[in-house]
Scaffold this active site. Structure first.
Site, PDB file in Angstrom:
ATOM      1  N   THR A 125       0.753  -1.169  -0.137  1.00  0.00           N
ATOM      2  CA  THR A 125      -0.010  -0.082  -0.175  1.00  0.00           C
ATOM      3  C   THR A 125       0.815   1.338  -0.068  1.00  0.00           C
ATOM      4  OG1 THR A 125      -1.952  -1.080   1.203  1.00  0.00           O
ATOM      5  CG2 THR A 125      -1.836   1.127   1.196  1.00  0.00           C
ATOM      6  N   GLY A 383      -6.317  -8.066   4.763  1.00  0.00           N
ATOM      7  CA  GLY A 383      -5.877  -7.580   3.277  1.00  0.00           C
ATOM      8  C   GLY A 383      -4.150  -7.423   3.145  1.00  0.00           C
ATOM      9  N   ILE A 384      -3.615  -7.675   4.507  1.00  0.00           N
ATOM     10  CA  ILE A 384      -2.106  -7.534   4.187  1.00  0.00           C
ATOM     11  C   ILE A 384      -1.445  -6.332   3.804  1.00  0.00           C
ATOM     12  CG2 ILE A 384      -0.143  -9.229   3.781  1.00  0.00           C
ATOM     13  CD1 ILE A 384      -2.398 -10.626   5.326  1.00  0.00           C
ATOM     14  N   CYS A 385      -2.177  -5.529   3.480  1.00  0.00           N
ATOM     15  CA  CYS A 385      -1.603  -4.030   3.115  1.00  0.00           C
ATOM     16  C   CYS A 385      -1.253  -4.200   1.509  1.00  0.00           C
ATOM     17  CB  CYS A 385      -0.428  -3.555   3.585  1.00  0.00           C
ATOM     18  SG  CYS A 385      -0.987  -2.835   5.295  1.00  0.00           S
ATOM     19  N   SER A 386      -1.944  -5.073   0.792  1.00  0.00           N
ATOM     20  CA  SER A 386      -1.344  -5.654  -0.478  1.00  0.00           C
ATOM     21  C   SER A 386      -2.683  -5.423  -1.362  1.00  0.00           C
ATOM     22  CB  SER A 386      -1.029  -7.006  -0.719  1.00  0.00           C
ATOM     23  OG  SER A 386      -0.574  -7.248  -1.841  1.00  0.00           O
TER      24      SER A 386
END
Length: 807
Positions: A125, A383-386
């Site tokens: 992100t 969402g794992i910042c992806s």
């Protein structure tokens, strides 16, 4: 596994308890998020800081010069660690990898005419965010990047303008590795700058910046992902592109040789090295000193990064293969994996997946996390910042993601399956200190709690006597209210008529504790010692007295709406309860809030959410009938079994969904009820594997029902029969059932000690999980009478009241 890798694994296993005591009895599979610091590193760092005096490097004192020397030494050692030639690269210390990205953006934003920005879909992100300041931006998949390299051009990119291309060396979402040669090839074809995120790759693999394929202009890394400590990032800048920062306007202390401030405004930047004019302000020199110690300690414990890479590759292959082989009894795979097979594509030590039931339903991430927490398993979900990686893996189109957002989905909230698709993943990742026991223990956990070996049991006919409505088969065993959300309960004495309000039982969840910083309501899920805070309603004194179990500490607040007798000053404060914004009245008394700080060790304030509010001063129930409760009232599965296909719950037009019942600070409904027969059945299941019995208090119910002594077998209500009830009459009052109660790890908190255990959630997950969620107990609301009477004007219930069930 060859003998060398086997010996290395055994060596890591031996040092595990000595060097990583915080991992004792735990399974840590979140190395991609944060590595775990070793005891040797922390001991050496503590010894250094308590024996040597270091000062601000911007000063000329001896302690300051010691700091300067150490910073210069660590800078050079880190360049060597990544095999970066000091004549070609400079190293800039930053707070974290994201800060390194923002520093590059500082240079880009001042380019005359703006800049183009292209980024790979697997980017973190933090790299995606750069697009907001670009003149034009585009997100590229693998095929589009290769097409760009081979002479094509994304339509959004203006070839006449400066262009930056960002990508990750290794996806932090699923571990896929991308060619380091992309930077070289794009630079050759299009003269674009390249920014490489190496934080995930560098955590467990050697980053060789001298390799002929390596040509990135800027590289960001996180040192805590490699060593576990310190929390520090670095930006590596190729010296041939240092001019990108020439237009950077801001300057901070230590980055200029002269500043004129007054009648004239002029300054002269430092010109020796990039880091001298980019490291604004005082460097985090203690963290940099720690990084030097970390380099030495890491090598002494784990040898080279090549050894770490081989070790983690073996473990991730073992994990991937183990998850891939898991099957339900009907042959369906348990896991849907998003990480490619390591044999088919280069991957790092990360495995991302989701879990399905034997009928193909997705298991919600929230339910997975609940069980992982009580079993001391640490993984990352969501969402794992992806954003790009998640969308590609889960086939989420932009319109679907926007629709989910409009429907209430937010990062970190519990609605993790929407419109038939998961909106996040489970990510398991191993690191230098990981061992085979972590992987095997995790696989055992999945097998124990998520494999459905047997087909659904055949339905059993359950006859309901025609005269059941007219006979009382149950009575009220106990009534409990919880004045302060997530704290201890107040047991209503026998013989007391307890009032019922429109929001539920009187005084239930009218107060809460709010974190001073975030204003989020505290919960036992994060702070189990809240169970030891015991409120007592003292009507004679007109106060809510609050004690902390095991101590003589006590405070009180008035029950009246006016707090002036105790010189408390209420003020309206916006806060959040269960992800929902509310307005509450907070108390400013230092004595009062210091009591809670001392009890929990958390800076928090007491707040009140009295009944009768409107707008943000009120809330509505969220409980609803679940699918497993929709079976025909005459036929159903055996109590506690996994369900067969049943009709969907009522839609939004149904009568049940139209009722907008007010609640105070309870999670979902005005009143929570449990049936003692269901607790007995649960404890029988727990006893089968030698676990400790669950106590009633663990379920934090308002009303507990039981079978009266001497009642006949004909009218006995079996365990879990409350799933099929629709109305009950308690004494003279009528109630409607709103749906089963979804359970979390909070039921594992021992209400007497404040300690977290595995039961009863472990057994509930095997006997009461429907559609991937765990249920026990029932939500209900009071039905206001349509006619006026003394009983209806002031509705009450009491312990011992008879209960009539209308299924």
């Amino acid at each position: 596994m060859d003998s060398e890798i086997e010996e290395y694994n055994e060596a890591i296993d031996q040092l595990r308890d000595a060097q990583f005591p915080m991992l004792k009895d735990s399974i840590y599979l979140d190395h991609a998020g944060t590595a775990v610091p070793s005891k040797a590193l922390m001991d050496e760092f503590a010894a250094e800081l308590t024996s040597v005096l270091y000062g601000n490097p911007h000063s000329g004192s001896l302690p300051s010069q010691l700091s300067t020397d150490q910073v210069d030494d660590v800078r050079l050692r880190l360049l060597e660690f990544f095999n970066a030639d000091p004549d070609e690269y400079d190293l800039v210390f930053v707070a974290n990898a994201t800060a390194g990205v923002k520093l590059v953006l500082d240079g880009l934003r001042n380019i005359p005419g703006g800049f183009n920005y292209a980024y790979h879909q697997a980017c973190h992100t933090s790299l995606v965010g750069v697009r907001e300041e670009a003149k034009r931006s585009v997100c590229l998949n693998d095929e589009q990047v290769e097409g760009w390299i081979n002479g094509g051009s994304p339509v959004e990119i203006d070839p006449s303008s400066t262009t930056m291309f960002s990508y990750t060396a290794q996806s932090h979402m699923d571990g896929r590795r991308y060619p380091l040669s992309w930077a070289r090839d794009i630079k050759a074809a299009h003269q674009a700058y390249t920014l490489l995120d190496a934080a995930s790759l560098g955590a467990t693999s050697r980053l060789d910046m001298s390799h002929p394929d390596f040509a990135a202009d800027f590289v960001v890394l996180s040192l805590y992902k490699i060593f576990g400590f310190p929390d520090l990032g670095i930006l590596l800048v190729r010296k041939s592109v240092e001019h990108l920062f020439d237009k950077r306007k801001y300057f901070g202390g230590g980055t200029v040789d002269m500043v004129v401030a007054g009648k004239e405004q002029w300054h002269a930047r430092k010109t020796g090295f990039s880091h001298e004019r980019l490291e604004d302000g005082t460097l985090p020199f203690h963290n940099i000193i720690a990084a030097g110690i970390a380099l030495t300690t890491h090598k002494s414990l784990f040898g080279s990064m090549e050894q770490v890479s081989r070790h983690t590759a073996y473990l991730s292959r073992r994990l991937h293969a183990g998850l891939e082989q898991l099957q339900h009894g009907n042959g369906r795979p348990v896991c849907t994996l998003y990480t490619p097979c390591p044999a088919s594509q280069p991957t790092g030590p990360i495995v991302s997946f989701n879990i399905r039931s034997r009928l193909g339903a997705w298991v919600p991430l929230g339910e997975f996390e609940k069980l992982a927490i009580v079993n001391n398993i640490h993984v990352r979900t969501g969402g794992i910042c992806s954003p790009g990686g998640i969308a590609a893996a889960l086939d989420l189109q932009p319109w679907e993601m926007k629709k989910n957002f409009s429907a209430g989905h937010r990062c970190g909230l519990d609605n993790d399956v929407m419109n038939g698709k998961p909106v996040g993943v489970i990510r398991a990742s191993v690191g230098a200190m990981s061992i085979k026991a972590d992987v095997d223990g995790f696989l055992d956990f999945i097998q124990e709690f998520f494999i459905e070996a047997s087909p659904p049991q055949l339905p059993e006919e359950m006859s309901i006597p025609e005269n059941s409505i007219s006979k009382s088969s149950l009575c009220v065993k106990a009534i409990t209210v919880y004045p302060i959300k997530s704290c201890g309960g107040f047991t209503v004495p026998a013989g007391i008529d307890w009032p019922i309000r429109s929001e539920g039982l009187a005084w239930d969840r009218e107060w809460c504790l709010l974190h001073k910083g975030s204003r989020q309501a505290l919960s036992q899920k994060r702070y189990p010692r809240m169970a030891l805070i015991r409120p007592t309603l003292d009507f004679d004194a007109g106060i809510l007295r609050i004690d902390y179990k095991g101590t003589s500490r006590s405070v009180s607040v008035p029950l009246s709406a006016d707090p002036s007798p105790l010189e408390l000053e209420p003020r309206q404060t916006k806060s959040r309860v269960c992800g929902e914004e509310i307005t509450a009245q907070t108390y400013k008394s230092e004595e009062l809030n210091d009591f809670f700080l001392g009890a929990l060790g958390v800076p928090c304030v007491l707040a009140r959410f009295p009944p009768g509010g409107r707008g943000l001063e009120s809330r509505l129930n969220k409980a609803r009938m679940q699918k497993h409760q929709q079976a025909d009232r005459v036929q159903r599965l055996l109590p506690g079994s996994f369900p067969k296909d049943v009709p969907s719950p009522p839609d939004s037009d149904s009568e049940q969904q139209k009722v907008q019942t007010k609640i105070l600070l309870a999670n979902e409904s005005p009143i929570l009820m449990i049936h003692s027969a269901s607790i007995e059945a649960l404890n029988e299941a727990i006893a089968q594997h030698g676990g400790p019995p669950a106590i009633t208090a663990a379920f934090r119910a308002n009303i507990v029902l039981e079978r009266p002594q001497g009642s006949d077998e004909l009218n006995r209500k079996p365990a879990y029969s409350e799933d099929l009830w629709r109305k009950v009459r308690i004494g003279d009052q009528n109630f409607s059932l709103l749906g089963a109660c979804r359970r979390c790890q909070m039921v594992c908190v021992d209400q007497d000690t404040g300690e977290r255990k595995q039961e009863p959630l472990a057994t509930l997950s095997k006997t009461r999980r429907f559609d991937g969620k765990i249920y026990f107990g029932a939500h209900m609301r009071h039905n206001a009478a349509e006619w006026s009477s003394e009983a209806n004007q002031h509705p009450t219930i009491r312990v011992g009241d008879r209960v009539i069930v209308d299924g």
